[in-house]
Write an enzyme that holds these catalytic residues in place. Structure first.
Site, PDB file in Angstrom:
ATOM      1  CD  GLU A 131      -6.758  -2.837   7.504  1.00 47.47           C
ATOM      2  OE1 GLU A 131      -6.499  -4.036   7.244  1.00 47.47           O
ATOM      3  OE2 GLU A 131      -5.888  -1.956   7.569  1.00 47.47           O
ATOM      4  N   GLY A 140       2.255  -5.535   7.499  1.00 49.53           N
ATOM      5  CA  GLY A 140       1.207  -6.189   6.714  1.00 49.53           C
ATOM      6  C   GLY A 140      -0.011  -6.475   7.574  1.00 49.53           C
ATOM      7  CB  SER A 141      -2.900  -8.635   6.944  1.00 50.09           C
ATOM      8  OG  SER A 141      -2.207  -9.834   6.649  1.00 50.09           O
ATOM      9  CG  ASN A 192      -0.434  -0.043   2.489  1.00 51.39           C
ATOM     10  OD1 ASN A 192       0.604  -0.665   2.692  1.00 51.39           O
ATOM     11  ND2 ASN A 192      -1.051   0.629   3.425  1.00 51.39           N
ATOM     12  CB  CYS A 239      -2.051   0.627   8.057  1.00 44.61           C
ATOM     13  SG  CYS A 239      -0.672   1.758   8.273  1.00 44.61           S
ATOM     14  CD  GLU A 245       5.127  -0.784  12.812  1.00 42.08           C
ATOM     15  OE1 GLU A 245       4.051  -0.167  12.756  1.00 42.08           O
ATOM     16  OE2 GLU A 245       5.979  -0.570  13.686  1.00 42.08           O
TER      17      GLU A 245
HETATM   18  P1  NAD Z   1      -0.151  -8.986   3.694  1.00 43.88           P
HETATM   19  O1  NAD Z   1      -0.059  -9.320   5.136  1.00 43.88           O
HETATM   20  O2  NAD Z   1      -1.039  -9.782   2.830  1.00 43.88           O
HETATM   21  O3  NAD Z   1       1.302  -9.043   3.021  1.00 43.88           O
HETATM   22  C1  NAD Z   1       2.416  -8.361   3.537  1.00 43.88           C
HETATM   23  C2  NAD Z   1       3.685  -9.076   3.108  1.00 43.88           C
HETATM   24  O4  NAD Z   1       3.663 -10.385   3.640  1.00 43.88           O
HETATM   25  C3  NAD Z   1       3.869  -9.200   1.604  1.00 43.88           C
HETATM   26  O5  NAD Z   1       5.219  -8.956   1.279  1.00 43.88           O
HETATM   27  C4  NAD Z   1       3.480 -10.639   1.320  1.00 43.88           C
HETATM   28  O6  NAD Z   1       4.195 -11.201   0.231  1.00 43.88           O
HETATM   29  C5  NAD Z   1       3.869 -11.351   2.606  1.00 43.88           C
HETATM   30  N1  NAD Z   1       2.997 -12.500   2.879  1.00 43.88           N
HETATM   31  C6  NAD Z   1       1.697 -12.653   2.555  1.00 43.88           C
HETATM   32  N2  NAD Z   1       1.235 -13.839   2.969  1.00 43.88           N
HETATM   33  C7  NAD Z   1       2.270 -14.461   3.581  1.00 43.88           C
HETATM   34  C8  NAD Z   1       2.407 -15.731   4.221  1.00 43.88           C
HETATM   35  N3  NAD Z   1       1.404 -16.598   4.310  1.00 43.88           N
HETATM   36  N4  NAD Z   1       3.630 -16.043   4.737  1.00 43.88           N
HETATM   37  C9  NAD Z   1       4.648 -15.175   4.657  1.00 43.88           C
HETATM   38  N5  NAD Z   1       4.572 -13.969   4.052  1.00 43.88           N
HETATM   39  C10 NAD Z   1       3.396 -13.611   3.518  1.00 43.88           C
HETATM   40  O7  NAD Z   1      -0.512  -7.429   3.650  1.00 43.88           O
HETATM   41  P2  NAD Z   1      -0.803  -6.538   2.387  1.00 43.88           P
HETATM   42  O8  NAD Z   1      -2.101  -6.957   1.803  1.00 43.88           O
HETATM   43  O9  NAD Z   1       0.385  -6.473   1.509  1.00 43.88           O
HETATM   44  O10 NAD Z   1      -0.947  -5.097   3.077  1.00 43.88           O
HETATM   45  C11 NAD Z   1      -2.120  -4.633   3.599  1.00 43.88           C
HETATM   46  C12 NAD Z   1      -2.204  -4.836   5.096  1.00 43.88           C
HETATM   47  O11 NAD Z   1      -1.054  -4.301   5.718  1.00 43.88           O
HETATM   48  C13 NAD Z   1      -3.381  -4.106   5.707  1.00 43.88           C
HETATM   49  O12 NAD Z   1      -4.007  -4.950   6.636  1.00 43.88           O
HETATM   50  C14 NAD Z   1      -2.756  -2.910   6.394  1.00 43.88           C
HETATM   51  O13 NAD Z   1      -3.469  -2.400   7.490  1.00 43.88           O
HETATM   52  C15 NAD Z   1      -1.430  -3.451   6.799  1.00 43.88           C
HETATM   53  N6  NAD Z   1      -0.459  -2.368   6.925  1.00 43.88           N
HETATM   54  C16 NAD Z   1       0.014  -2.047   8.124  1.00 43.88           C
HETATM   55  C17 NAD Z   1       0.904  -0.975   8.246  1.00 43.88           C
HETATM   56  C18 NAD Z   1       1.458  -0.554   9.562  1.00 43.88           C
HETATM   57  O14 NAD Z   1       2.387   0.253   9.544  1.00 43.88           O
HETATM   58  N7  NAD Z   1       0.975  -1.038  10.670  1.00 43.88           N
HETATM   59  C19 NAD Z   1       1.299  -0.279   7.110  1.00 43.88           C
HETATM   60  C20 NAD Z   1       0.780  -0.657   5.894  1.00 43.88           C
HETATM   61  C21 NAD Z   1      -0.102  -1.721   5.788  1.00 43.88           C
END
Ligand code: NAD
Length: 456
Positions: free
Chosen positions: A332, A186-187, A113, A242, A208
């Site tokens: 979310e 990430g999530s 994002n 996020c 995060e």
């Molecule tokens: P995601 O968790 O799907 O993916 C994040 C990363 O993890 C990617 O690089 C992905 O390749 C990797 N990943 C995905 N599935 C995995 C698995 N099973 N095993 C290991 N690695 C895996 O998140 P997204 O869809 O890329 O981003 C959106 C989410 O991130 C939203 O929920 C948002 O709130 C959150 N986010 C949080 C912050 C923060 O600073 N707290 C900032 C930005 C986004």
């Protein structure tokens, strides 16, 4: 390939080169120059990924990363200095201090994002603190991931910093290795997978994550300004932020005014035909686009709601009084949909806010200082802003991160340096005196120990 890179980083870290502050600074400066040189190309990549408007790319990606770099380069000498603490008298004579040291190899996994900033910003702190790093950017922001990879390849030898592109498979391979630190953005769902993998090696982590961020607007708020600031924080990056306000809890007496002002602000920002605005991004992934469309089914849409499949365009949308058990109010939203729920009395707020685990961000608009104080103290959340949205992220002195389900650890500025450093405690004893109290036989010491009240 992963195993070889990991081995190469282990060997490189063992050379002690990264312990030299001059070495770290030299590379941070090279990275700074390369980002400056590539800034337009980075913005182009972000546009190619999800039509991110250039101003937003500069303001929320490249310039933020450059500000972090400038701050780190300026302060790295001071941050790295050992911190003297006063010696405890039981150790007398002694000098005692805390020495920050790098952990070793760091794994950084980032989302799509804010694909540039969320990869580079933790990297800056990791390197300032003297670690090596492997970066795994998101597979969904392919153009940005590619340019990050090019920049890193140009600036760093792979045994120092490497980018490995790919999706879950690559992530899983990386997580099977032993790291000295893992930084994940990430999530919450994937955060749990990361935490489990890290536990295998007792690797410390920063997570995060995400949350459902409330935004409360009471009767005393300046409604026009509130609407403008909410509309900005919610719809920047097409709501894929996020810390965007996720849903509004608005006092019923000011709800109509808030809705009218939100509509006005959105029209001012993006014009009447929002689809043609160059200032509004698209939904970055097809999967998420479909999920967002699904969230709108059966809802009372009072503004927007238009979508265009070919472009993954979803208009800024206001939803009126959704049912709490509808999908939109389950987790979310992470897109340009803003639900509004009215309340009559402060006592009702808790039934909404406490329904969800600790949010990453919390917002309230009110001029009632006591109300502000009550809410700020009552709820546990990552960070928040009173009378604005999102901007608490912009102060490098404020640690940015979640709590509970929204994450572990906080970073930015010196906080990132500290997070990527082990703080080693060291005592250097003098040899000219050796108080015998601790040595056996204890017959005399046992009388003294109770009299000495302050051993530490
Ligand atoms: P995601 O968790 O799907 O993916 C994040 C990363 O993890 C990617 O690089 C992905 O390749 C990797 N990943 C995905 N599935 C995995 C698995 N099973 N095993 C290991 N690695 C895996 O998140 P997204 O869809 O890329 O981003 C959106 C989410 O991130 C939203 O929920 C948002 O709130 C959150 N986010 C949080 C912050 C923060 O600073 N707290 C900032 C930005 C986004």
């Amino acid at each position: 390939m992963v195993k070889q890179l990991v081995a190469a980083q282990n060997d490189f870290f063992a050379t002690q080169k990264t312990k030299d502050i001059g070495y770290r600074k030299q590379y941070l400066k090279k990275l700074q120059q390369e980002i400056v040189d590539q800034e337009d190309a980075i913005c182009d990549a972000l546009y190619a990924d999800f039509k991110k408007p250039k101003f937003e790319s500069l303001a929320t990606e490249t310039q933020l990363a450059l500000a972090e770099l400038k701050h780190a380069i300026k302060n790295i000498d001071t941050w790295s200095e050992p911190e003297r603490v006063s010696g405890s008298w039981s150790n007398f004579p002694s000098k005692e201090w805390i020495q920050p040291e790098p952990y070793g190899k760091v794994l950084i996994i980032s989302p799509w994002n804010y694909p540039f900033m969320l990869a580079i910003s933790p990297l800056i702190g990791a390197l300032a603190a003297g670690n090596t790093a492997i970066l795994k950017p998101s597979e969904y922001s392919v153009h940005t991931s590619k340019i990050i990879s090019q920049i890193i390849r140009k600036v760093f030898p792979p045994e120092y910093v490497t980018v490995i592109e790919g999706g879950v498979e690559v992530s899983t391979q990386l997580l099977a290795e032993k790291w000295e630190y893992i930084f994940f953005t990430g999530s919450t769902q994937v955060g749990k997978i990361i935490y489990k993998s890290a536990a295998e090696h007792l690797t410390p982590v920063t997570l995060e994550l995400s949350g459902k961020n409330p935004c409360i607007v009471d009767e005393t708020a300046s409604i026009k300004l509130a609407a403008k600031r909410i509309a900005w924080g919610k719809f920047i990056n097409a709501g894929q932020t996020c810390i965007a306000p996720d849903y509004i809890l608005v006092h019923k007496n000011v709800k109509d005014a808030l809705v009218d002002n939100l509509k006005n602000s959105l029209t001012e920002f993006y014009g009447k035909d929002m689809e043609t605005s160059g200032d509004f991004a698209r939904i970055a992934t097809g999967k998420h686009f479909e999920e967002l469309k699904g969230m709108l089914e059966g809802q009372k849409i009072i503004f927007g709601g238009k979508f265009v499949d070919a472009d993954q365009y979803l208009a800024p949308t206001l939803v009126d009084e959704p049912e709490l058990d509808s999908t939109i109010m389950q987790g979310e939203i992470f897109g340009p949909i803003l639900p509004l729920i009215s309340y009559t009395d402060e006592s009702e707020l808790d039934s909404y806010i406490s329904k969800y685990p600790n949010p990453l961000a919390f917002y309230m608009f009110s001029s009632d200082k006591k109300f502000q104080k009550r809410l700020m103290s009552r709820y546990s959340f990552g960070g928040g802003t009173i009378n604005d949205t999102v901007i608490h992220i912009s102060n490098k002195d404020l640690p940015f991160g979640g709590v509970g389900q929204s994450g572990i650890g906080g970073y930015h500025g010196k906080h990132t340096f500290d997070l990527f450093s082990h703080h080693k405690s060291i005592v250097k004893r003098g040899t000219w005196l050796d108080v015998p109290l601790r040595y056996a036989p204890y017959s005399f010491s046992i009388i003294l120990i109770k009299k000495i009240k302050y051993l530490f």
